[in-house]
Design a protein around this motif. Structure first.
Motif, PDB file in Angstrom:
ATOM      1  N   PHE A   1       0.770  -0.938  -0.134  1.00  0.00           N
ATOM      2  CA  PHE A   1       0.370   0.181   0.031  1.00  0.00           C
ATOM      3  C   PHE A   1       0.854   1.330  -0.213  1.00  0.00           C
ATOM      4  CE2 PHE A   1      -2.020   3.078   2.349  1.00  0.00           C
ATOM      5  CZ  PHE A   1      -2.900   3.869   1.518  1.00  0.00           C
TER       6      PHE A   1
ATOM      7  N   SER B   1       2.356   2.103  -2.915  1.00  0.00           N
ATOM      8  CA  SER B   1       1.734   2.415  -4.408  1.00  0.00           C
ATOM      9  C   SER B   1       1.109   4.079  -3.953  1.00  0.00           C
ATOM     10  CB  SER B   1       0.270   1.674  -3.865  1.00  0.00           C
ATOM     11  OG  SER B   1      -0.662   1.961  -2.858  1.00  0.00           O
ATOM     12  N   LEU B   2       1.175   3.974  -2.826  1.00  0.00           N
ATOM     13  CA  LEU B   2       0.301   5.524  -3.245  1.00  0.00           C
ATOM     14  C   LEU B   2       1.763   7.081  -3.727  1.00  0.00           C
ATOM     15  CD1 LEU B   2       0.566   5.999   0.960  1.00  0.00           C
ATOM     16  CD2 LEU B   2      -1.184   5.985  -0.539  1.00  0.00           C
ATOM     17  N   LYS B   3       3.127   6.340  -4.294  1.00  0.00           N
ATOM     18  CA  LYS B   3       3.516   7.282  -5.136  1.00  0.00           C
ATOM     19  C   LYS B   3       2.979   7.457  -6.327  1.00  0.00           C
ATOM     20  CE  LYS B   3       8.614   6.299  -3.295  1.00  0.00           C
ATOM     21  NZ  LYS B   3       9.391   5.479  -3.382  1.00  0.00           N
ATOM     22  N   THR B   4       2.267   6.545  -6.506  1.00  0.00           N
ATOM     23  CA  THR B   4       1.456   6.853  -8.456  1.00  0.00           C
ATOM     24  C   THR B   4      -0.133   6.692  -8.064  1.00  0.00           C
ATOM     25  OG1 THR B   4       1.542   4.302  -7.947  1.00  0.00           O
ATOM     26  CG2 THR B   4       3.751   5.091  -9.600  1.00  0.00           C
ATOM     27  N   SER B   5      -0.603   6.648  -6.525  1.00  0.00           N
ATOM     28  CA  SER B   5      -1.849   6.934  -6.975  1.00  0.00           C
ATOM     29  C   SER B   5      -2.625   7.944  -7.262  1.00  0.00           C
ATOM     30  CB  SER B   5      -2.489   6.916  -4.931  1.00  0.00           C
ATOM     31  OG  SER B   5      -3.393   7.206  -5.413  1.00  0.00           O
ATOM     32  N   ARG B   6      -3.116   7.869  -8.215  1.00  0.00           N
ATOM     33  CA  ARG B   6      -4.199   8.859  -9.345  1.00  0.00           C
ATOM     34  C   ARG B   6      -5.419   9.878  -7.736  1.00  0.00           C
ATOM     35  NH1 ARG B   6      -5.566   7.092 -14.557  1.00  0.00           N
ATOM     36  NH2 ARG B   6      -6.237   5.700 -13.075  1.00  0.00           N
ATOM     37  N   HIS B   7      -5.234   8.951  -6.745  1.00  0.00           N
ATOM     38  CA  HIS B   7      -6.921   9.807  -6.064  1.00  0.00           C
ATOM     39  C   HIS B   7      -6.456  10.073  -4.480  1.00  0.00           C
ATOM     40  CE1 HIS B   7      -8.983   8.220  -8.861  1.00  0.00           C
ATOM     41  NE2 HIS B   7      -8.870   6.794  -8.714  1.00  0.00           N
TER      42      HIS B   7
ATOM     43  N   ILE C   1      -6.104   9.543  -0.471  1.00  0.00           N
ATOM     44  CA  ILE C   1      -7.067   8.789  -0.053  1.00  0.00           C
ATOM     45  C   ILE C   1      -6.936   8.545   1.473  1.00  0.00           C
ATOM     46  CG2 ILE C   1      -6.396   6.282   1.153  1.00  0.00           C
ATOM     47  CD1 ILE C   1      -4.658   5.591  -1.945  1.00  0.00           C
TER      48      ILE C   1
ATOM     49  N   ILE D   1     -10.376   0.704   1.228  1.00  0.00           N
ATOM     50  CA  ILE D   1     -10.073   1.791   1.216  1.00  0.00           C
ATOM     51  C   ILE D   1     -10.964   2.505   1.252  1.00  0.00           C
ATOM     52  CG2 ILE D   1      -8.309   3.108   0.136  1.00  0.00           C
ATOM     53  CD1 ILE D   1      -6.989   0.954  -1.222  1.00  0.00           C
TER      54      ILE D   1
ATOM     55  N   LEU E   1     -11.353   7.277   0.195  1.00  0.00           N
ATOM     56  CA  LEU E   1     -11.107   8.151  -0.902  1.00  0.00           C
ATOM     57  C   LEU E   1     -11.854   9.092  -0.525  1.00  0.00           C
ATOM     58  CD1 LEU E   1     -11.929   6.587  -4.340  1.00  0.00           C
ATOM     59  CD2 LEU E   1      -9.345   7.274  -2.979  1.00  0.00           C
TER      60      LEU E   1
END
Length: 257
Positions: free
Chosen positions: A218, A221-227, A229, A241, A243
């Motif tokens: 997790f 993945s935060l580095k590339t998340s588009r949302h 959270i 999760i 948002l």
């Protein structure tokens, strides 16, 4: 009489040859010890990520320019392992002028507050560093508790801290450096925080291996998340999760209308 004289003569020659051999060996050893060719010029250190090469040389009491064969590798290894930050060390000579040192560090997994400052703990709860002001080493801070009366070399016995340390030790360095805090004020509702302040709700300190894998994946993945959270909840078998700006209850109501 002649036989006795011959025996004495032969034993004398053997003694002379023996002394000559010992002298030759001594000469060779003296050349090897004191010749500039066999002086320590290079030190190669592997296995370090928190300690620096210079610190290893200082702890091991190693000085370049000293005769390589006068340097006791066992003594150097013992010097290194007297430092709490080093779990094990192997030291080898490499002719003509090199020393190889393999170090296994006691890596700090988390920091806790104490009655006089802060303590760094390894995966077993051993205190390997102490300081008054919080420093910038990128490891999580365990909050919601404070240890008292413990110093370098002591071990934290608190079971909840032990469980958190085990959880954190299962996370690789890249992911661990992205976790800023683990709050254990409520042992049934433990919450970790990513560097971006996103909550990671762990719940009870169970299924720690599974939760460690989920947490590592997790935070990476935060580095590339588009949302954006709000939080992730790993306290249930099925991760959830949330948002930011999304209300699942509101969506359910809209679905009914």
């Amino acid at each position: 009489m002649k036989e006795q004289e011959q025996k004495k003569h032969r034993s004398g020659r053997r003694l002379f040859k023996g002394l000559l051999f010992l002298a030759a060996c001594g000469l060779v050893m003296a050349i090897m010890v004191y010749t500039p060719i066999f002086t320590l010029q290079r030190v190669e250190v592997s296995g370090i990520s928190y300690l620096t090469r210079e610190q290893v040389l200082e702890i091991g009491r190693i000085h370049t320019g000293e005769p390589l064969f006068q340097l006791q590798t066992d003594a150097v290894a013992q010097n290194l392992m007297h430092d709490l930050r080093i779990e094990s060390a192997v030291v080898r000579r490499r002719l003509p002028d090199r020393l190889e040192i393999e170090v296994v560090e006691r890596k700090p997994v988390a920091t806790v507050a104490c009655d006089y400052g802060y303590l760094d703990l390894d995966h077993n709860g051993k205190i390997i560093a102490a300081y008054r002001a919080l420093h910038s080493v990128p490891i999580p801070l365990i909050t919601g508790m404070e240890v008292k009366g413990l110093y370098l070399g002591d071990e934290v016995k608190d079971e909840n801290v032990k469980k958190v340390l085990y959880f954190l030790s299962q996370i690789d360095t890249e992911a661990l450096n992205q976790i800023s805090e683990v709050n254990i004020a409520n042992p049934d509702g433990v919450v970790a925080y990513a560097n971006s302040s996103v909550q990671i709700r762990l719940g009870k300190l169970d299924r720690l291996d599974e939760k460690a894998v989920l947490t590592a994946d997790f935070v990476k993945s935060l580095k590339t998340s588009r949302h954006a959270i709000d939080y992730v909840d790993f306290s249930y078998e099925a991760p959830f999760i949330k948002l930011k700006g999304f209300d699942p209850n509101l969506e359910k109501e809209e679905g009914k209308s």
